[in-house]
Design a protein around this motif. Sequence first.
Motif, mmCIF file in Angstrom:
data_model
loop_
_atom_site.group_PDB
_atom_site.id
_atom_site.type_symbol
_atom_site.label_atom_id
_atom_site.label_comp_id
_atom_site.label_asym_id
_atom_site.label_seq_id
_atom_site.Cartn_x
_atom_site.Cartn_y
_atom_site.Cartn_z
ATOM 1 N N ASN A 1 9.849 -3.044 3.216
ATOM 2 C CA ASN A 1 8.416 -3.490 3.867
ATOM 3 C C ASN A 1 8.219 -2.672 5.256
ATOM 4 O O ASN A 1 9.157 -2.530 5.847
ATOM 5 C CB ASN A 1 8.874 -4.862 4.487
ATOM 6 N N PRO A 2 7.110 -2.090 5.063
ATOM 7 C CA PRO A 2 6.801 -1.153 6.239
ATOM 8 C C PRO A 2 6.755 -2.008 7.662
ATOM 9 O O PRO A 2 6.436 -3.131 7.529
ATOM 10 C CB PRO A 2 5.330 -0.730 5.897
ATOM 11 N N HIS B 1 7.147 4.035 8.739
ATOM 12 C CA HIS B 1 8.060 3.851 7.630
ATOM 13 C C HIS B 1 8.439 5.096 6.910
ATOM 14 O O HIS B 1 7.706 6.012 6.534
ATOM 15 C CB HIS B 1 7.215 2.946 6.677
ATOM 16 N N GLU C 1 2.496 -13.309 5.868
ATOM 17 C CA GLU C 1 2.911 -11.694 5.355
ATOM 18 C C GLU C 1 3.456 -11.053 6.607
ATOM 19 O O GLU C 1 3.865 -9.842 6.319
ATOM 20 C CB GLU C 1 1.780 -11.028 4.885
ATOM 21 N N LEU D 1 4.168 3.076 0.405
ATOM 22 C CA LEU D 1 3.895 1.619 0.501
ATOM 23 C C LEU D 1 3.105 1.451 1.659
ATOM 24 O O LEU D 1 2.271 0.516 1.758
ATOM 25 C CB LEU D 1 5.113 0.837 0.403
ATOM 26 N N ALA D 2 3.623 2.188 2.937
ATOM 27 C CA ALA D 2 2.855 1.850 4.047
ATOM 28 C C ALA D 2 1.296 2.401 3.983
ATOM 29 O O ALA D 2 0.572 1.562 4.529
ATOM 30 C CB ALA D 2 3.422 2.802 5.208
ATOM 31 N N ASP E 1 7.385 -0.234 -5.927
ATOM 32 C CA ASP E 1 8.096 -1.590 -5.489
ATOM 33 C C ASP E 1 9.534 -1.692 -5.786
ATOM 34 O O ASP E 1 10.184 -0.900 -5.711
ATOM 35 C CB ASP E 1 7.362 -2.476 -6.437
ATOM 36 N N TYR F 1 4.878 -6.235 2.040
ATOM 37 C CA TYR F 1 4.096 -5.329 1.046
ATOM 38 C C TYR F 1 3.419 -5.936 0.091
ATOM 39 O O TYR F 1 2.237 -5.986 -0.387
ATOM 40 C CB TYR F 1 4.760 -3.936 0.942
ATOM 41 N N LYS F 2 4.398 -6.925 -0.629
ATOM 42 C CA LYS F 2 4.018 -7.258 -2.172
ATOM 43 C C LYS F 2 2.882 -8.308 -1.728
ATOM 44 O O LYS F 2 1.939 -8.350 -2.496
ATOM 45 C CB LYS F 2 5.327 -7.927 -2.493
ATOM 46 N N ARG G 1 -0.567 2.487 1.191
ATOM 47 C CA ARG G 1 -1.240 1.543 0.288
ATOM 48 C C ARG G 1 -1.319 0.314 1.056
ATOM 49 O O ARG G 1 -2.609 -0.327 0.900
ATOM 50 C CB ARG G 1 -0.431 1.211 -1.032
ATOM 51 N N VAL G 2 -0.600 -0.118 1.871
ATOM 52 C CA VAL G 2 -0.798 -1.671 2.559
ATOM 53 C C VAL G 2 -2.067 -1.244 3.755
ATOM 54 O O VAL G 2 -2.894 -2.061 3.683
ATOM 55 C CB VAL G 2 0.473 -1.951 3.172
ATOM 56 N N LEU H 1 -0.425 -6.721 -1.094
ATOM 57 C CA LEU H 1 -1.149 -5.779 -2.013
ATOM 58 C C LEU H 1 -1.399 -6.779 -3.197
ATOM 59 O O LEU H 1 -2.433 -6.610 -3.859
ATOM 60 C CB LEU H 1 -0.078 -5.022 -2.775
#
Length: 585
Positions: free
Chosen positions: A273-274, A288, A34, A303-304, A231, A47-48, A306-307, A51
């Motif tokens: 991607n963060p 990010h 990751e 996204l940053a 996303d 991130y994907k 949420r991750v 998550l």
Amino acid sequence: DPTKNPDWKIAQAAEEFMKPIKEIAGDLGITDDELLLHGHYVAKVDYKKVLDRLKDKPDGKYVDVTAITPTPLGEGKSTTTMGLVEGMGQRGMNVTAAIRQPSGGPTMNIKGSAAGGGLAQCIPLTPFSLGLTGDINAIMNSHNLAMVALNARMQHERNYTDEQLERLSGMKRLNIDPTNVEMGFIIDYCCQALRNIMIGMGGRADGFTMQSRFGIAVSSEVMAILAVAKDLKDMRERIGKIVVAYDRTGKPITTDDLQVGGAMTAWMVEALNPNLLQSLEGQPVFVHAGPFANIAIGQSSILADRVALKLSDYHITESGFGADIGFEKFWNLKCRYSGLKPNCAVVVATIRALKCHGGAPIPVPGKPMPEEYNGENVGWVEEGCKNLIHHIETVKKAGINPVVCINAFYTDTDNEIAAVRRLAEAAGARVALSRHWEYGGEGALEFADAVKDACEEENDFKFLYDLELPLRDRIDKIAKEVYGADGVDYSDTALAKAKKIEADPELSKLGTCMVKTHLSLSDNPALKGVPEGWRLFVREILTYGGAGFVVPVAGTISLMPGTGSNPAFRRVDVDPESGKVTGLF
Ligand code: ADP
């Protein structure tokens, strides 16, 4: 000792001992596949994969850092975000932070790079300040490609007949109106000479001649999209909806009409991607998306957050500007798009800004502090607390718990600090004094505890308005309840646009992203404290179809700041032996 050393020297000293980013990521539970390493101390996080792997894991507590109305010097939101992550780290908590990537414009101009300050910083400072993993570069390539597509298309449509266009490339004429081009080019500096330009000055093969402009890269709609995208699919759809220009009948021309939305997104795949860095004391810090809170959302990315919320028990994110602008957008836009529910908001206050609201002259960046700031003045501080209390009330309207952090300067006096404590507590906030700038996490323990306590309390998070509410009613609500205005007036253009938006089933559902000076609760930057008896004047309303915002503009906001007479680049250099960069801040 931060009272004797500039930020870059402190950062350099700490960088001698920093942990490899692989270790920081490993401690956070990020797996090797990751982690996308960019050297030893900076990485991107897929991130994907994170998550997907952790989709069933509950989120950690979510804390936003906002501030009172600042002076032009900034009141230390980034510094306090770093201080809080260090303080919670000292308490042994599993904590992360997210801050925004600095823009080359302010870094080389007056404001500096926004890595925090003193013993509360994000490191390594040089890559942080100078482009990091290339996200802003990707944004520039993506955004400018739309302008390349537009101008080439205009040239070809001018030079060829309909039949020739069809035969050469299967293109249908778009009939772009050269006097109604929405977009300009971007560059990541403050360059006033590029605000108004003519392009295509050669012959028929040298492009279409038209007036154009450059904005600063971080004001790009592509940056706003990076901040809110869920996303890659969502990003592709949003990029395709960016309005570049209008045709001669007034119909919008999007990047997808120019068939460039796909290529623009191709530039952005990695940027989604963060980035992961660390605090001076080794806590994980996500970096990010960008800082132009003026016209865009001005938050680090969804996204940053949420991750980070999947990976840590506490996640601290920063929103740009004061609570009237930054927190309002965090609350009603970012959280609405992300579906995330904050637990607490920190309102950063400094004695210097409270004095300014209470009557001291406004300090000017790059100039010595006015002498009124020397020595104690409890009267000014008390008067200035009206501004602080206004912002506490705003956070309470969101239904979440405010924690006031007095970001201590070593020149503050006990009496001044006691006055803030008394007045802010009476207004229903938790209050903590924090000396993170001077002492790092050790100085932020009281603050860390206050935030932890606030997160443990129940809260009743709710939006200020729902999306059913017509645009002008929303603006009215924000102006009255968040800014303290008596009402709202519109220019003729803005009024016509507001009516059009309210009647359009698609546009009326978009979020509202207000533009107003951050230097006053009102739309006049010279008014301090809590201005009374004023009405908000909305001059223009823009639509950002891709980012999904309607942007009511109150006051004049330039998309391209200027470089001043004493810019920071004069003090930046490199040590030719070690290659280390000196003078950043
Ligand atoms: P903001 O994020 O609110 O714009 P920053 O965190 O970037 O503000 O801080 C602005 C400047 O003030 C930075 O140069 C920082 O080093 C300095 N600063 C912040 N907090 C303190 C403090 N407590 N004492 C001295 N200087 C500080």
